[in-house]
Design a protein around this motif. Structure first.
Motif, PDB file in Angstrom:
ATOM      1  N   ALA A  22       3.315  35.897 107.374  1.00  0.00           N
ATOM      2  CA  ALA A  22       2.176  35.256 107.139  1.00  0.00           C
ATOM      3  C   ALA A  22       1.834  35.087 108.031  1.00  0.00           C
ATOM      4  O   ALA A  22       0.478  35.214 108.364  1.00  0.00           O
ATOM      5  N   ALA A  23       1.899  34.341 108.869  1.00  0.00           N
ATOM      6  CA  ALA A  23       1.416  33.775 110.226  1.00  0.00           C
ATOM      7  C   ALA A  23       0.533  35.430 111.171  1.00  0.00           C
ATOM      8  O   ALA A  23      -0.063  35.604 111.403  1.00  0.00           O
ATOM      9  N   ARG A  24       2.267  35.749 111.299  1.00  0.00           N
ATOM     10  CA  ARG A  24       1.472  37.876 112.267  1.00  0.00           C
ATOM     11  C   ARG A  24       0.300  38.527 110.909  1.00  0.00           C
ATOM     12  O   ARG A  24      -0.492  39.058 112.128  1.00  0.00           O
ATOM     13  N   LEU A  73      12.842  23.452 103.148  1.00  0.00           N
ATOM     14  CA  LEU A  73      11.377  23.570 103.988  1.00  0.00           C
ATOM     15  C   LEU A  73      10.348  22.981 102.438  1.00  0.00           C
ATOM     16  O   LEU A  73       9.787  24.182 101.965  1.00  0.00           O
ATOM     17  N   THR A  74       9.963  22.094 102.438  1.00  0.00           N
ATOM     18  CA  THR A  74       8.584  22.217 101.996  1.00  0.00           C
ATOM     19  C   THR A  74       7.426  21.239 103.032  1.00  0.00           C
ATOM     20  O   THR A  74       6.193  21.672 101.258  1.00  0.00           O
ATOM     21  N   GLU A  75       7.093  21.109 103.646  1.00  0.00           N
ATOM     22  CA  GLU A  75       6.333  20.144 104.365  1.00  0.00           C
ATOM     23  C   GLU A  75       5.044  20.902 105.916  1.00  0.00           C
ATOM     24  O   GLU A  75       5.951  21.313 106.516  1.00  0.00           O
ATOM     25  N   LEU A  76       4.151  21.164 105.295  1.00  0.00           N
ATOM     26  CA  LEU A  76       3.812  22.456 106.160  1.00  0.00           C
ATOM     27  C   LEU A  76       3.065  21.522 107.076  1.00  0.00           C
ATOM     28  O   LEU A  76       2.395  20.108 106.242  1.00  0.00           O
ATOM     29  N   VAL A  77       3.100  21.666 108.136  1.00  0.00           N
ATOM     30  CA  VAL A  77       2.417  20.603 108.400  1.00  0.00           C
ATOM     31  C   VAL A  77       1.724  21.681 109.924  1.00  0.00           C
ATOM     32  O   VAL A  77       2.214  22.078 110.912  1.00  0.00           O
ATOM     33  N   VAL A  78      -0.023  20.897 109.780  1.00  0.00           N
ATOM     34  CA  VAL A  78      -1.218  21.706 110.664  1.00  0.00           C
ATOM     35  C   VAL A  78      -1.521  20.183 111.539  1.00  0.00           C
ATOM     36  O   VAL A  78      -1.736  18.737 111.465  1.00  0.00           O
ATOM     37  N   ALA A  79      -0.917  20.921 112.658  1.00  0.00           N
ATOM     38  CA  ALA A  79      -1.560  20.177 113.622  1.00  0.00           C
ATOM     39  C   ALA A  79      -2.577  21.116 114.929  1.00  0.00           C
ATOM     40  O   ALA A  79      -2.758  22.187 115.282  1.00  0.00           O
ATOM     41  N   PRO A  80      -3.750  20.401 116.109  1.00  0.00           N
ATOM     42  CA  PRO A  80      -4.400  21.452 116.376  1.00  0.00           C
ATOM     43  C   PRO A  80      -3.348  22.047 117.865  1.00  0.00           C
ATOM     44  O   PRO A  80      -2.124  21.839 117.845  1.00  0.00           O
ATOM     45  N   GLY A  81      -3.745  23.191 117.408  1.00  0.00           N
ATOM     46  CA  GLY A  81      -3.015  24.201 118.049  1.00  0.00           C
ATOM     47  C   GLY A  81      -1.141  24.453 117.234  1.00  0.00           C
ATOM     48  O   GLY A  81      -1.149  24.982 118.123  1.00  0.00           O
ATOM     49  N   GLY A 125      -4.709  29.738 119.346  1.00  0.00           N
ATOM     50  CA  GLY A 125      -5.712  30.267 117.710  1.00  0.00           C
ATOM     51  C   GLY A 125      -6.007  29.151 117.813  1.00  0.00           C
ATOM     52  O   GLY A 125      -6.372  27.765 117.861  1.00  0.00           O
ATOM     53  N   SER A 126      -7.120  29.684 117.064  1.00  0.00           N
ATOM     54  CA  SER A 126      -8.823  28.498 116.881  1.00  0.00           C
ATOM     55  C   SER A 126      -7.722  27.438 115.670  1.00  0.00           C
ATOM     56  O   SER A 126      -7.330  28.189 114.672  1.00  0.00           O
ATOM     57  N   ASP A 127      -8.353  26.535 115.225  1.00  0.00           N
ATOM     58  CA  ASP A 127      -8.210  25.723 114.337  1.00  0.00           C
ATOM     59  C   ASP A 127      -8.348  26.657 112.567  1.00  0.00           C
ATOM     60  O   ASP A 127      -7.852  27.141 111.367  1.00  0.00           O
ATOM     61  N   GLU A 128      -9.443  27.542 112.976  1.00  0.00           N
ATOM     62  CA  GLU A 128      -9.479  28.454 111.606  1.00  0.00           C
ATOM     63  C   GLU A 128      -8.707  29.481 111.660  1.00  0.00           C
ATOM     64  O   GLU A 128      -8.340  29.173 110.293  1.00  0.00           O
ATOM     65  N   ALA A 129      -8.158  29.774 113.214  1.00  0.00           N
ATOM     66  CA  ALA A 129      -7.022  30.615 112.429  1.00  0.00           C
ATOM     67  C   ALA A 129      -5.478  29.865 111.426  1.00  0.00           C
ATOM     68  O   ALA A 129      -5.028  30.733 111.067  1.00  0.00           O
ATOM     69  N   LEU A 130      -5.538  28.677 112.728  1.00  0.00           N
ATOM     70  CA  LEU A 130      -4.065  28.426 111.765  1.00  0.00           C
ATOM     71  C   LEU A 130      -4.570  27.451 110.381  1.00  0.00           C
ATOM     72  O   LEU A 130      -3.774  27.431 110.012  1.00  0.00           O
ATOM     73  N   ALA A 131      -6.022  27.454 110.199  1.00  0.00           N
ATOM     74  CA  ALA A 131      -5.591  27.279 108.842  1.00  0.00           C
ATOM     75  C   ALA A 131      -5.887  28.238 107.727  1.00  0.00           C
ATOM     76  O   ALA A 131      -5.560  28.096 107.106  1.00  0.00           O
ATOM     77  N   ARG A 132      -5.818  28.833 108.246  1.00  0.00           N
ATOM     78  CA  ARG A 132      -5.476  30.475 107.068  1.00  0.00           C
ATOM     79  C   ARG A 132      -4.224  30.852 107.295  1.00  0.00           C
ATOM     80  O   ARG A 132      -3.547  30.876 106.093  1.00  0.00           O
ATOM     81  N   VAL A 133      -2.994  30.967 108.527  1.00  0.00           N
ATOM     82  CA  VAL A 133      -2.015  31.045 108.644  1.00  0.00           C
ATOM     83  C   VAL A 133      -1.793  29.513 106.991  1.00  0.00           C
ATOM     84  O   VAL A 133      -1.116  30.307 106.814  1.00  0.00           O
ATOM     85  N   ALA A 134      -1.908  28.350 107.365  1.00  0.00           N
ATOM     86  CA  ALA A 134      -1.527  27.233 106.819  1.00  0.00           C
ATOM     87  C   ALA A 134      -2.208  28.057 104.541  1.00  0.00           C
ATOM     88  O   ALA A 134      -0.862  27.624 103.680  1.00  0.00           O
ATOM     89  N   ASP A 135      -2.900  28.146 104.499  1.00  0.00           N
ATOM     90  CA  ASP A 135      -3.076  29.336 103.582  1.00  0.00           C
ATOM     91  C   ASP A 135      -2.623  29.820 102.868  1.00  0.00           C
ATOM     92  O   ASP A 135      -2.021  30.398 101.546  1.00  0.00           O
TER      93      ASP A 135
END
Length: 177
Positions: A22-24, A73-81, A125-135
């Protein structure tokens, strides 16, 4: 980027491959190439290519002291970068590895002496790209896998290559590579 000859002790979690895929799809550059989905127990580890029998036995013994573990694996962690999945079921393994080799700072000390066990999904990657990965990753959770062994891997000119697979609970290690 790690240098050739760098090694690590990792725990493979093949059931988590869909989150890396998904990230790729968002941006292939966000996923480090060469290793399947894994939780790092210690990086960097000892230099390649000549592990002593004493070190190999220490890795085997450490792995044998843990049963195969169910990892949820249940907890998604999003941090800068950074986007990761927390892997609390593997914290005791990572802590034991770090305690066994106290002279090696995990991640060079970047995250302190006891980093939280996690599966890295995306880096940079950018915050936007990482937010898309999280989504993209959230709908894939939860994931469950069984951690069966501690793997020693080394970065070569052909990419990351296995050096040793030491099964949890004993059961006979498999030298690789």
């Amino acid at each position: 980027m790690p240098e050739l000859g760098t090694t690590a002790l990792v725990i493979l979690l093949p059931a988590a491959e869909p989150v890396l895929a998904a990230a790729r799809r968002v941006d292939p550059a966000l996923v480090r190439p060469g290793l399947p989905a894994h939780v790092t127990a210690l990086y960097p580890f000892l230099p390649d290519p000549s592990p002593s029998e004493e070190v190999l036995e220490a890795v085997r013994a450490l792995a044998a002291g843990f049963p195969p573990l169910e990892v949820r694996l249940t907890e998604l962690v999003v941090a800068p970068g950074f986007v990761s999945l927390a892997a609390p079921a593997l914290q005791a393994v990572a802590d034991a590895v770090c305690a066994r080799w106290p002279g090696i700072l995990p991640y060079g000390g970047r995250f302190g002496p006891r980093p939280v066990a996690h599966l890295t999904v995306a880096m940079g990657g950018s915050d936007e790209a990482l937010a898309r990965v999280a989504d993209e990753v959230r709908p894939l959770l939860p994931l469950t896998d069984r951690a069966e062994s501690l793997q020693w891997v080394a970065l070569t000119d052909r990419g990351w290559e296995p050096r040793l697979s030491a099964p949890f609970g004993g059961g006979g290690d498999r030298p690789l590579g």
